[in-house]
Design a protein around this motif. Structure first.
Motif, PDB file in Angstrom:
ATOM      1  N   LEU A 150     -20.389   3.293   7.811  1.00 19.32           N
ATOM      2  CA  LEU A 150     -20.415   1.935   8.360  1.00 19.32           C
ATOM      3  C   LEU A 150     -19.527   1.834   9.596  1.00 19.32           C
ATOM      4  N   ARG A 151     -18.310   2.346   9.498  1.00 17.85           N
ATOM      5  CA  ARG A 151     -17.358   2.259  10.607  1.00 17.85           C
ATOM      6  C   ARG A 151     -17.841   3.020  11.827  1.00 17.85           C
ATOM      7  N   SER A 152     -18.542   4.123  11.611  1.00 13.42           N
ATOM      8  CA  SER A 152     -18.954   4.999  12.716  1.00 13.42           C
ATOM      9  C   SER A 152     -19.920   4.318  13.681  1.00 13.42           C
ATOM     10  N   ALA A 153     -20.491   3.179  13.286  1.00 14.05           N
ATOM     11  CA  ALA A 153     -21.422   2.461  14.154  1.00 14.05           C
ATOM     12  C   ALA A 153     -20.709   1.667  15.240  1.00 14.05           C
ATOM     13  N   PHE A 154     -19.380   1.626  15.203  1.00 14.03           N
ATOM     14  CA  PHE A 154     -18.621   0.766  16.107  1.00 14.03           C
ATOM     15  C   PHE A 154     -17.600   1.566  16.918  1.00 14.03           C
ATOM     16  N   HIS A 155     -17.217   0.993  18.048  1.00 17.01           N
ATOM     17  CA  HIS A 155     -16.254   1.641  18.949  1.00 17.01           C
ATOM     18  C   HIS A 155     -14.845   1.284  18.490  1.00 17.01           C
ATOM     19  N   VAL A 156     -14.418   1.955  17.437  1.00 15.63           N
ATOM     20  CA  VAL A 156     -13.095   1.706  16.849  1.00 15.63           C
ATOM     21  C   VAL A 156     -12.459   3.041  16.494  1.00 15.63           C
ATOM     22  N   THR A 157     -11.154   3.003  16.265  1.00 14.07           N
ATOM     23  CA  THR A 157     -10.423   4.193  15.854  1.00 14.07           C
ATOM     24  C   THR A 157      -9.764   3.940  14.512  1.00 14.07           C
ATOM     25  N   GLN A 158     -10.073   4.755  13.531  1.00 19.88           N
ATOM     26  CA  GLN A 158      -9.461   4.582  12.223  1.00 19.88           C
ATOM     27  C   GLN A 158      -7.976   4.925  12.279  1.00 19.88           C
ATOM     28  N   LEU A 159      -7.172   4.079  11.636  1.00 24.63           N
ATOM     29  CA  LEU A 159      -5.730   4.281  11.570  1.00 24.63           C
ATOM     30  C   LEU A 159      -5.285   4.750  10.193  1.00 24.63           C
ATOM     31  N   HIS A 160      -5.841   4.149   9.147  1.00 22.99           N
ATOM     32  CA  HIS A 160      -5.486   4.493   7.770  1.00 22.99           C
ATOM     33  C   HIS A 160      -6.693   4.247   6.869  1.00 22.99           C
ATOM     34  N   PHE A 161      -6.762   5.007   5.787  1.00 19.87           N
ATOM     35  CA  PHE A 161      -7.675   4.699   4.687  1.00 19.87           C
ATOM     36  C   PHE A 161      -6.834   4.735   3.418  1.00 19.87           C
ATOM     37  N   VAL A 162      -6.723   3.590   2.747  1.00 18.60           N
ATOM     38  CA  VAL A 162      -5.694   3.388   1.738  1.00 18.60           C
ATOM     39  C   VAL A 162      -6.310   3.052   0.382  1.00 18.60           C
ATOM     40  N   ALA A 163      -5.794   3.678  -0.667  1.00 18.97           N
ATOM     41  CA  ALA A 163      -6.120   3.282  -2.043  1.00 18.97           C
ATOM     42  C   ALA A 163      -5.225   2.095  -2.393  1.00 18.97           C
ATOM     43  N   SER A 164      -5.757   0.880  -2.251  1.00 15.88           N
ATOM     44  CA  SER A 164      -4.920  -0.325  -2.339  1.00 15.88           C
ATOM     45  C   SER A 164      -4.223  -0.470  -3.682  1.00 15.88           C
ATOM     46  N   ASP A 165      -4.946  -0.167  -4.766  1.00 19.40           N
ATOM     47  CA  ASP A 165      -4.316  -0.261  -6.091  1.00 19.40           C
ATOM     48  C   ASP A 165      -4.249   1.079  -6.807  1.00 19.40           C
ATOM     49  N   GLY A 166      -4.768   2.130  -6.188  1.00 19.22           N
ATOM     50  CA  GLY A 166      -4.648   3.465  -6.757  1.00 19.22           C
ATOM     51  C   GLY A 166      -5.154   3.541  -8.193  1.00 19.22           C
ATOM     52  N   TYR A 167      -4.348   4.108  -9.059  1.00 24.71           N
ATOM     53  CA  TYR A 167      -4.745   4.291 -10.464  1.00 24.71           C
ATOM     54  C   TYR A 167      -4.355   3.080 -11.325  1.00 24.71           C
ATOM     55  N   THR A 168      -3.831   2.050 -10.696  1.00 21.87           N
ATOM     56  CA  THR A 168      -3.209   0.937 -11.420  1.00 21.87           C
ATOM     57  C   THR A 168      -4.136   0.287 -12.436  1.00 21.87           C
ATOM     58  N   ASN A 169      -5.371  -0.012 -12.049  1.00 21.10           N
ATOM     59  CA  ASN A 169      -6.275  -0.728 -12.954  1.00 21.10           C
ATOM     60  C   ASN A 169      -6.674   0.093 -14.172  1.00 21.10           C
ATOM     61  N   HIS A 170      -6.508   1.403 -14.093  1.00 17.12           N
ATOM     62  CA  HIS A 170      -6.807   2.251 -15.253  1.00 17.12           C
ATOM     63  C   HIS A 170      -5.684   2.210 -16.288  1.00 17.12           C
ATOM     64  N   MET A 171      -4.554   1.647 -15.897  1.00 15.09           N
ATOM     65  CA  MET A 171      -3.398   1.578 -16.794  1.00 15.09           C
ATOM     66  C   MET A 171      -2.739   0.202 -16.706  1.00 15.09           C
ATOM     67  N   ARG A 172      -3.584  -0.835 -16.688  1.00 13.98           N
ATOM     68  CA  ARG A 172      -3.094  -2.207 -16.523  1.00 13.98           C
ATOM     69  C   ARG A 172      -2.024  -2.572 -17.547  1.00 13.98           C
ATOM     70  N   GLN A 173      -2.310  -2.312 -18.813  1.00 15.79           N
ATOM     71  CA  GLN A 173      -1.379  -2.718 -19.862  1.00 15.79           C
ATOM     72  C   GLN A 173      -0.029  -2.032 -19.696  1.00 15.79           C
ATOM     73  N   THR A 174      -0.077  -0.748 -19.361  1.00 18.03           N
ATOM     74  CA  THR A 174       1.162  -0.005 -19.144  1.00 18.03           C
ATOM     75  C   THR A 174       1.955  -0.605 -17.998  1.00 18.03           C
ATOM     76  N   VAL A 175       1.274  -0.929 -16.901  1.00 13.80           N
ATOM     77  CA  VAL A 175       1.949  -1.503 -15.740  1.00 13.80           C
ATOM     78  C   VAL A 175       2.544  -2.866 -16.078  1.00 13.80           C
ATOM     79  N   GLU A 176       1.793  -3.685 -16.807  1.00 13.78           N
ATOM     80  CA  GLU A 176       2.279  -5.021 -17.161  1.00 13.78           C
ATOM     81  C   GLU A 176       3.534  -4.954 -18.034  1.00 13.78           C
ATOM     82  N   GLN A 177       3.661  -3.896 -18.803  1.00 10.37           N
ATOM     83  CA  GLN A 177       4.794  -3.774 -19.721  1.00 10.37           C
ATOM     84  C   GLN A 177       6.010  -3.093 -19.106  1.00 10.37           C
TER      85      GLN A 177
END
Length: 262
Positions: free
Chosen positions: A199-226
């Motif tokens: 999708l991005r390649s269709a535009f005249h832009v330069t990528q700066l970062h590609f980030v896992a915003s929440d990473g593995y967090t949602n797979h261990m929600r209960q652990t994180v909450e505690q």
């Protein structure tokens, strides 16, 4: 029903305002703000497209930035307005990410597209939203586009919650490639990194970062909450270190594609 109707029905019954305030939800929020802060400078103008209830818009406006926001769902706009405090330099208008004709070209230093790409289901519509976000951004400005990732949902919802056979029965999954397929009534469009790169390649832009915003967090929600505060801070430190590692990206439920307009 139209896509807007599906979204309205969904968000009227969902606590979007509270989603980013739980410990596991804060990971996504804090990660996104951490990267926004890398590019913010005093006096910059910010546009948030698909602002929902305004978690990001209000936070930036309260720090003194001029923020304009666009949101499709009236219910979210009402909460956005309720959350506005005196002194905030923020506006909110109802609008569609694919048509920002009310906004002039080359106007904003930072453009946040943190929700609309979750709910667009054709390449044409995705290109429209990206094109509009880029158009209203100044040359040299930075766009933040968020996506939902397919493999994380296959793992957590499909296999983890025993729904994989139902997903296959609904023809939402290719059982050879395990690529995902969504329709407007499914609410969320799921991607892989190669889809986003395309999708991005269709535009005249330069990528700066590609980030896992929440990473593995949602797979261990209960652990994180505690977690106590000390452990949570350590977890955040770990997450911030690894969130750009490409071998970890696919486990994240949300990703952030950050690029500069050339």
């Amino acid at each position: 029903m139209e896509t807007k109707d599906y979204l309205t029905n969904y968000y009227e019954g969902y606590d979007e305002n509270g989603r980013l305030t739980s410990k596991h939800g804060l990971v996504e929020y804090l990660t996104t703000m951490r990267y926004v802060d890398k590019y913010l400078k005093p006096g910059m103008r910010v546009l948030e497209i698909g602002a929902a209830t305004g978690r990001y818009s209000h936070a930036l406006a309260r720090r003194g930035y001029q923020v304009d926001a666009v949101e499709l769902v009236e219910h979210n706009i009402e909460i956005f307005r309720q959350n506005t405090v005196e002194g905030e330099s923020v506006t909110i208008a109802q609008g569609n990410a694919m048509d920002l004709s009310a906004f002039a070209s080359d106007t904003y230093d930072i453009t946040l597209l943190l929700g609309p790409m979750y709910h667009l289901f054709t390449t044409e519509d995705k290109h429209k939203a990206l094109s509009e976000a880029i158009r209203v951004t100044k040359k040299g400005g930075v766009i933040f586009a968020a996506y939902c990732m397919g493999d994380a949902s296959i793992l957590l919802y499909g296999f983890g919650q025993g729904e994989i056979e139902n997903i296959i029965a609904k023809c939402m999954l290719d059982t050879e490639t395990f690529d995902t397929f969504s329709n407007p009534w499914d609410l969320f469009e799921l991607c892989r990194k190669e889809d986003i790169d395309r999708l991005r390649s269709a535009f005249h832009v330069t990528q700066l970062h590609f980030v896992a915003s929440d990473g593995y967090t949602n797979h261990m929600r209960q652990t994180v909450e505690q977690m106590d505060d000390r452990m949570y801070e350590l977890y955040l430190k770990y997450h911030f270190v690894i969130c750009e590692r490409q071998d970890m990206i696919g486990y994240s439920h949300h990703t952030l594609d950050i690029f500069r307009k050339e």
